[in-house]
Design a protein around this motif. Structure first.
Motif, PDB file in Angstrom:
ATOM      1  N   ILE A  34       0.797  -1.090   0.131  1.00 29.14           N
ATOM      2  CA  ILE A  34      -0.037   0.036  -0.087  1.00 29.14           C
ATOM      3  C   ILE A  34       0.815   1.150  -0.120  1.00 29.14           C
ATOM      4  N   ALA A  35       1.832   1.289   0.909  1.00 34.37           N
ATOM      5  CA  ALA A  35       2.814   2.435   0.832  1.00 34.37           C
ATOM      6  C   ALA A  35       3.704   2.491  -0.588  1.00 34.37           C
ATOM      7  N   MET A  36       3.907   1.582  -1.110  1.00 36.43           N
ATOM      8  CA  MET A  36       4.689   1.737  -2.637  1.00 36.43           C
ATOM      9  C   MET A  36       3.476   2.378  -3.685  1.00 36.43           C
ATOM     10  N   GLY A  37       2.338   1.462  -3.462  1.00 42.65           N
ATOM     11  CA  GLY A  37       1.298   2.026  -4.479  1.00 42.65           C
ATOM     12  C   GLY A  37       0.868   3.361  -4.192  1.00 42.65           C
ATOM     13  N   ALA A  38       0.794   3.981  -2.943  1.00 41.21           N
ATOM     14  CA  ALA A  38       0.337   5.182  -2.756  1.00 41.21           C
ATOM     15  C   ALA A  38       1.366   6.409  -3.023  1.00 41.21           C
ATOM     16  N   GLY A  39       2.479   5.845  -2.739  1.00 38.88           N
ATOM     17  CA  GLY A  39       3.897   6.771  -2.741  1.00 38.88           C
ATOM     18  C   GLY A  39       4.022   7.174  -4.472  1.00 38.88           C
ATOM     19  N   SER A  96       6.503  15.536  -8.808  1.00 40.18           N
ATOM     20  CA  SER A  96       7.713  15.786  -9.838  1.00 40.18           C
ATOM     21  C   SER A  96       7.146  16.540 -11.011  1.00 40.18           C
ATOM     22  N   LEU A  97       5.799  16.302 -11.262  1.00 46.47           N
ATOM     23  CA  LEU A  97       5.237  16.905 -12.508  1.00 46.47           C
ATOM     24  C   LEU A  97       5.080  18.685 -12.102  1.00 46.47           C
ATOM     25  N   ALA A  98       4.735  18.604 -10.718  1.00 47.20           N
ATOM     26  CA  ALA A  98       4.105  20.091 -10.297  1.00 47.20           C
ATOM     27  C   ALA A  98       5.848  20.712  -9.992  1.00 47.20           C
ATOM     28  N   PHE A  99       6.651  20.073  -9.461  1.00 45.56           N
ATOM     29  CA  PHE A  99       8.156  20.877  -9.002  1.00 45.56           C
ATOM     30  C   PHE A  99       9.099  19.756  -9.552  1.00 45.56           C
ATOM     31  N   PRO A 100       9.604  20.157 -10.869  1.00 49.48           N
ATOM     32  CA  PRO A 100      10.690  19.208 -11.578  1.00 49.48           C
ATOM     33  C   PRO A 100      11.929  18.903 -10.747  1.00 49.48           C
ATOM     34  N   SER A 101      12.225  19.767  -9.904  1.00 52.71           N
ATOM     35  CA  SER A 101      13.494  19.761  -9.292  1.00 52.71           C
ATOM     36  C   SER A 101      13.475  18.804  -8.030  1.00 52.71           C
ATOM     37  N   PHE A 102      12.303  18.475  -7.810  1.00 48.68           N
ATOM     38  CA  PHE A 102      11.956  17.224  -6.642  1.00 48.68           C
ATOM     39  C   PHE A 102      11.742  15.964  -7.034  1.00 48.68           C
ATOM     40  N   TRP A 103      12.116  15.603  -8.404  1.00 47.37           N
ATOM     41  CA  TRP A 103      11.851  14.230  -8.819  1.00 47.37           C
ATOM     42  C   TRP A 103      12.548  13.169  -7.985  1.00 47.37           C
ATOM     43  N   ILE A 104      13.703  13.659  -7.328  1.00 52.36           N
ATOM     44  CA  ILE A 104      14.543  12.655  -6.701  1.00 52.36           C
ATOM     45  C   ILE A 104      13.896  12.063  -5.352  1.00 52.36           C
ATOM     46  N   ILE A 105      12.631  12.923  -5.002  1.00 52.58           N
ATOM     47  CA  ILE A 105      11.911  12.414  -3.840  1.00 52.58           C
ATOM     48  C   ILE A 105      11.097  11.169  -4.333  1.00 52.58           C
ATOM     49  N   GLY A 106      10.754  10.834  -5.370  1.00 52.08           N
ATOM     50  CA  GLY A 106      10.283   9.602  -5.754  1.00 52.08           C
ATOM     51  C   GLY A 106      11.321   8.534  -5.709  1.00 52.08           C
ATOM     52  N   VAL A 107      12.335   8.648  -6.180  1.00 53.49           N
ATOM     53  CA  VAL A 107      13.409   7.741  -6.394  1.00 53.49           C
ATOM     54  C   VAL A 107      13.906   7.329  -4.945  1.00 53.49           C
ATOM     55  N   VAL A 108      13.943   8.283  -3.844  1.00 58.56           N
ATOM     56  CA  VAL A 108      14.277   7.943  -2.600  1.00 58.56           C
ATOM     57  C   VAL A 108      13.286   7.142  -1.918  1.00 58.56           C
ATOM     58  N   TRP A 109      11.812   7.633  -2.095  1.00 60.57           N
ATOM     59  CA  TRP A 109      10.650   6.950  -1.786  1.00 60.57           C
ATOM     60  C   TRP A 109      10.776   5.233  -1.935  1.00 60.57           C
ATOM     61  N   ILE A 110      10.770   5.156  -3.313  1.00 59.98           N
ATOM     62  CA  ILE A 110      10.982   3.660  -3.771  1.00 59.98           C
ATOM     63  C   ILE A 110      12.298   2.878  -3.216  1.00 59.98           C
ATOM     64  N   LEU A 111      13.500   3.478  -3.255  1.00 62.84           N
ATOM     65  CA  LEU A 111      14.521   2.832  -2.877  1.00 62.84           C
ATOM     66  C   LEU A 111      14.496   2.695  -1.103  1.00 62.84           C
ATOM     67  N   LEU A 158      11.720   2.311   0.430  1.00 64.29           N
ATOM     68  CA  LEU A 158      10.623   1.134   0.976  1.00 64.29           C
ATOM     69  C   LEU A 158      11.297  -0.197   0.362  1.00 64.29           C
ATOM     70  N   LEU A 159      11.988  -0.341  -0.625  1.00 66.49           N
ATOM     71  CA  LEU A 159      12.835  -1.461  -0.935  1.00 66.49           C
ATOM     72  C   LEU A 159      13.758  -1.794   0.106  1.00 66.49           C
ATOM     73  N   ALA A 160      14.374  -1.021   0.731  1.00 64.97           N
ATOM     74  CA  ALA A 160      15.343  -1.132   1.863  1.00 64.97           C
ATOM     75  C   ALA A 160      14.726  -1.803   2.934  1.00 64.97           C
ATOM     76  N   LEU A 161      13.409  -1.168   3.386  1.00 64.04           N
ATOM     77  CA  LEU A 161      12.574  -1.570   4.424  1.00 64.04           C
ATOM     78  C   LEU A 161      12.141  -2.980   4.439  1.00 64.04           C
ATOM     79  N   ILE A 162      11.853  -3.082   3.018  1.00 63.73           N
ATOM     80  CA  ILE A 162      11.179  -4.358   2.867  1.00 63.73           C
ATOM     81  C   ILE A 162      12.247  -5.546   2.991  1.00 63.73           C
ATOM     82  N   LEU A 163      13.431  -5.513   2.495  1.00 60.71           N
ATOM     83  CA  LEU A 163      14.504  -6.159   2.786  1.00 60.71           C
ATOM     84  C   LEU A 163      14.985  -6.338   4.184  1.00 60.71           C
ATOM     85  N   LEU A 164      15.027  -5.294   4.795  1.00 59.07           N
ATOM     86  CA  LEU A 164      15.354  -5.425   6.266  1.00 59.07           C
ATOM     87  C   LEU A 164      14.351  -6.107   7.151  1.00 59.07           C
TER      88      LEU A 164
END
Length: 78
Positions: A15-20, A28-43, A45-51
């Motif tokens: 649910i967190a991955m799907g909502a994020g 990232s569409l509204a503020f193109p300079s914040f695109w990295i937040i999406g990458v950090v969110w996905i990575l 969550l993946l780190a937390l799933i592995l942990l």
């Protein structure tokens, strides 16, 4: 380490991955300079799933596997 079995994410992680994902896309569409937040969110969550998978696995189902080089580097000084 090798683990006998499979790793499945929890419902909350899915649910967190799907909502994020759409939220980070809109951000990232509204503020193109914040695109990295999406990458950090996905990575993140993946780190937390592995942990979570490593912490939930019983130690008796883990098998340590050590791989070492057959030959060490030896420099001839001559």
């Amino acid at each position: 380490m090798t683990v006998k079995g499979s790793l499945y994410p929890t419902r909350l992680a899915v649910i967190a991955m799907g909502a994020g994902l759409p939220l980070s896309l809109i951000l990232s569409l509204a503020f193109p300079s914040f695109w990295i937040i999406g990458v950090v969110w996905i990575l993140g969550l993946l780190a937390l799933i592995l942990l979570d998978g490593f912490l939930a696995t019983p130690l008796d189902k883990m098998e340590p596997e050590i791989k070492a080089a057959r030959q060490l580097f030896h420099r001839y000084a001559g």
